[in-house]
Design a protein around this motif. Sequence first.
Motif, PDB file in Angstrom:
ATOM      1  N   ASN A  36       0.851  -1.182   0.000  1.00 48.42           N
ATOM      2  CA  ASN A  36       0.000   0.000   0.000  1.00 48.42           C
ATOM      3  C   ASN A  36       0.891   1.238   0.000  1.00 48.42           C
ATOM      4  N   ALA A  37       1.171   1.725  -1.201  1.00 48.44           N
ATOM      5  CA  ALA A  37       2.100   2.852  -1.340  1.00 48.44           C
ATOM      6  C   ALA A  37       1.553   4.098  -0.673  1.00 48.44           C
ATOM      7  N   VAL A  38       0.231   4.245  -0.658  1.00 48.00           N
ATOM      8  CA  VAL A  38      -0.358   5.441  -0.047  1.00 48.00           C
ATOM      9  C   VAL A  38      -0.150   5.412   1.464  1.00 48.00           C
ATOM     10  N   MET A  39      -0.341   4.254   2.042  1.00 47.88           N
ATOM     11  CA  MET A  39      -0.105   4.123   3.487  1.00 47.88           C
ATOM     12  C   MET A  39       1.377   4.323   3.805  1.00 47.88           C
ATOM     13  N   LEU A  40       2.231   3.755   2.990  1.00 51.44           N
ATOM     14  CA  LEU A  40       3.669   3.814   3.269  1.00 51.44           C
ATOM     15  C   LEU A  40       4.233   5.217   3.140  1.00 51.44           C
ATOM     16  N   LEU A  41       3.721   5.972   2.184  1.00 54.16           N
ATOM     17  CA  LEU A  41       4.326   7.268   1.877  1.00 54.16           C
ATOM     18  C   LEU A  41       3.520   8.449   2.416  1.00 54.16           C
ATOM     19  N   ALA A  42       2.251   8.202   2.752  1.00 52.43           N
ATOM     20  CA  ALA A  42       1.432   9.299   3.275  1.00 52.43           C
ATOM     21  C   ALA A  42       0.881   8.984   4.664  1.00 52.43           C
ATOM     22  N   GLY A  43       0.917   7.730   5.068  1.00 57.76           N
ATOM     23  CA  GLY A  43       0.312   7.354   6.356  1.00 57.76           C
ATOM     24  C   GLY A  43      -1.194   7.506   6.327  1.00 57.76           C
ATOM     25  N   PHE A  44      -1.769   7.392   5.135  1.00 63.31           N
ATOM     26  CA  PHE A  44      -3.206   7.637   4.964  1.00 63.31           C
ATOM     27  C   PHE A  44      -3.890   6.353   4.518  1.00 63.31           C
ATOM     28  N   LYS A  45      -4.934   5.959   5.241  1.00 69.70           N
ATOM     29  CA  LYS A  45      -5.700   4.764   4.864  1.00 69.70           C
ATOM     30  C   LYS A  45      -6.907   5.217   4.056  1.00 69.70           C
ATOM     31  N   SER A  46      -6.916   4.832   2.788  1.00 73.89           N
ATOM     32  CA  SER A  46      -7.850   5.411   1.833  1.00 73.89           C
ATOM     33  C   SER A  46      -9.219   4.743   1.872  1.00 73.89           C
ATOM     34  N   LEU A 304       4.882  -7.681   7.827  1.00 75.37           N
ATOM     35  CA  LEU A 304       3.587  -7.264   8.347  1.00 75.37           C
ATOM     36  C   LEU A 304       3.242  -5.858   7.874  1.00 75.37           C
ATOM     37  N   GLY A 305       2.158  -5.743   7.110  1.00 73.81           N
ATOM     38  CA  GLY A 305       1.622  -4.464   6.642  1.00 73.81           C
ATOM     39  C   GLY A 305       0.606  -3.962   7.642  1.00 73.81           C
ATOM     40  N   PHE A 306      -0.377  -3.137   7.278  1.00 69.54           N
ATOM     41  CA  PHE A 306      -0.633  -2.767   5.904  1.00 69.54           C
ATOM     42  C   PHE A 306       0.563  -1.963   5.385  1.00 69.54           C
ATOM     43  N   GLY A 307       0.834  -2.091   4.142  1.00 70.36           N
ATOM     44  CA  GLY A 307       1.927  -1.333   3.598  1.00 70.36           C
ATOM     45  C   GLY A 307       2.914  -2.250   2.923  1.00 70.36           C
ATOM     46  N   SER A 308       4.105  -2.279   3.420  1.00 72.44           N
ATOM     47  CA  SER A 308       5.141  -3.080   2.788  1.00 72.44           C
ATOM     48  C   SER A 308       5.153  -4.485   3.360  1.00 72.44           C
ATOM     49  N   GLY A 309       5.244  -5.457   2.467  1.00 67.34           N
ATOM     50  CA  GLY A 309       5.371  -6.844   2.915  1.00 67.34           C
ATOM     51  C   GLY A 309       6.806  -7.189   3.249  1.00 67.34           C
ATOM     52  N   LEU A 310       7.734  -6.293   2.929  1.00 72.92           N
ATOM     53  CA  LEU A 310       9.138  -6.595   3.234  1.00 72.92           C
ATOM     54  C   LEU A 310       9.382  -6.589   4.739  1.00 72.92           C
TER      55      LEU A 310
END
Lengths: 370, 372
Positions: A36-46, A304-310
């Motif tokens: 979830n690039a939006v969560m990762l880069l904005a901290g926003f859950k759309s 563990l996300g949400f966000g990056s699975g790495l």
Amino acid sequence: MNIQDRRDAICRDMPAQGIDLLIGFHDNGHFIEKPNAVMLLAGFKSLGPTAIVLHRDGECGLIVSPAWDAERAAERVPGAIGSDDLAAALGKYVERYKLPPARIGVAGLAGMPWQTESAIKTALKGEPRAMDAMVLHHTRRKTRDEIARARKATDIAEKGYERMLQIARPGMREDELATEVRWYMKSLGAEDNFFMMTSGPHSMAVLPSSGRRLERGDLILGEMTPSYEGQMAQICRTVSVGPASELVKTKYALLVHALKQGIAKAQPGNRMAEVCNAINAELEAEGYGEFCHPPHIKRRGHGLGFGSGLPGDVAPDNDIVLEEDMFFVIHPNQYLPETGYMMCGEPTLITATGHEVLTANLAALAEIHL
Amino acid sequence: MFTMQSTLLVGQYDWDESRLPKLEFAERIDAFWASFPDKNCAGLAVYGDRRNSAELAYFSHLVPKLQDAVILLPRNGKARVLVGGGKNAMPTAARQTWVEIEALGDLAKSLSQWAAELKGKVAFVGDEYLRGPAHKGVAEALDSREQSAQAATTVRGLMQRKRPREIAAVRDAIVALKAVAAALADAQRSGSGVTDAIVTAEHAAHALGVQEVRTLFSIDGGKTLRPFISPSADKVAALQAYIAVRHEGYWADGHVALSASSHAVLAKAAEALKALLPMVKPGARCADLARAAVEGIHPYGEHPVSAGSAGNGIGLFLDEAPTLAPGSQALIESGGIYSLRVGASDGGLGHGIASAMVLVNANGNEVLWSSV
């Protein structure tokens, strides 16, 4: 590291990647394994189709739908734009910069429904460059805030588990139990939860809950994954409805022992594969080698996300080198022919000198006293 | 309404034959083939995932909790459901449907193989839910764009006119909606913080065996709505909330405004809604209803949440066609269930949304639920 540091690192990398603009996408399809690039880069859950735009000079924009969600978005990225047509709003935004599609990188676009993806490509006037790997690379380590949220999510998971032990009874439907425990975790602050829970005397795997009623002699399998402000943590637990047999106790102890061996390998500088191999070695030594590989098991945990699975799966073919602030669950969940499937797993944070298991109590076979 | 989707559904989704017997689904399937204009089409495939399951559930009852699924409905022959997730996922999925289930591998390959078995065209519903590669694969496998578009129109047309058992399911959802609204009001009165009140209210629906509850709430006097992301102990004097409840697959939703004192903007929205209700009858133009809603709140402007739409159909979809929008050509139909909303804003501190659900019948409508 905070989210601004993360964005800055990506912006610094953009010239080397040959892009001037990076656009991250997500919609309301939040899923544990979907980056979830939006969560990762904005901290926003759309709530709807959303894009975050990073410029190589560090400027950041956020375009959200529905339009009425703009004020909430602006709490994360000041000046966020609301639109009921993401593609049109994005096209208008990008138009100002007169960039050819080849200079625009995208992450998460392929995860959008095809009509949205197509409309966005039209708005960008061509095929942008997929930069998902770049975003994942720069988000492999958690920010300070994400780690704090992971601690909170772990605490909620453990309290949810305690609640499950209090209320689970023979005759109760799985989905009734799952709903109640999930709600309890929400009352503690978990806005979402990937909560798999099944039961049976000899389960083959953990699954979403159903209307099956719990019976004496069942093992309840719980994969509790609350999310706190968008950061998940996961614990895996096994509960016997009534007294557990000596065989179940013995085999569960083997899994917990294997878990500890895996955790011991969770060190900065080690490869993720070493964590998995340490777990498998214990089980293989006990004659369960056949069950340590597909089709039975393909991994011993995951990011563990949400966000990056790495840092990715705890799997024998994952050569990623562990670094400080990586966060993942280690779970030697295992089907054994004598007992069926059993689960134990802990959320684990890589520290500068080793690791920290975030749970207060390590997995132990629990019994519901009848 | 846009709402926050859950990463995994955990509620009660098993098929209850006493509520929706096999005969109900057989009649839906027969109705489809009787209405479908292309009489040479050999089969209908209806796809769904955990976010978009309305059409799939209409024929199968199945709401995928985790992996995708598709029901295969031959014009002549036995229905099958293919479910993703491998053989271990089968027992849970089997409890959710009346149809025999099999494992779903590659969607396009499965559909291609089925079309070859049928020796005829297969229409596909649910294409817009697919990601790019799956869409391309299905399009190449079936080459039935025209039939698929016709099938989608036919299925969604049938879904708009609710059958008696569907109406019963919606009525049950409304019971839960009322319970959530009442619990929210109680929590608000007792001085709970805003998110505690929301969570307490959601619990009331779970106690009634619903499948899912979704909520949005305001922390700014009703100006905006937001999902639960972070706990907040703040007490909100004028709480505007949106509640959606799914029961037996069917949704009920509504907006509630909870305030110790009434205010002029909310009163105006309520007045406009009351004026709108008797206009919702068979043959009414959706565009006229949308305009009436806007005119009804004069001199105030539209609330951002309800701007451009005075509501929509509701059922297995939370947002079902038609939308009550100014540009709509659609007409209100007898048998349809509609969620209506009128929101007003003075552009400053005054905001309010009033809403209702109605079942349209030959004589007008029955108000199933109303916030005013």
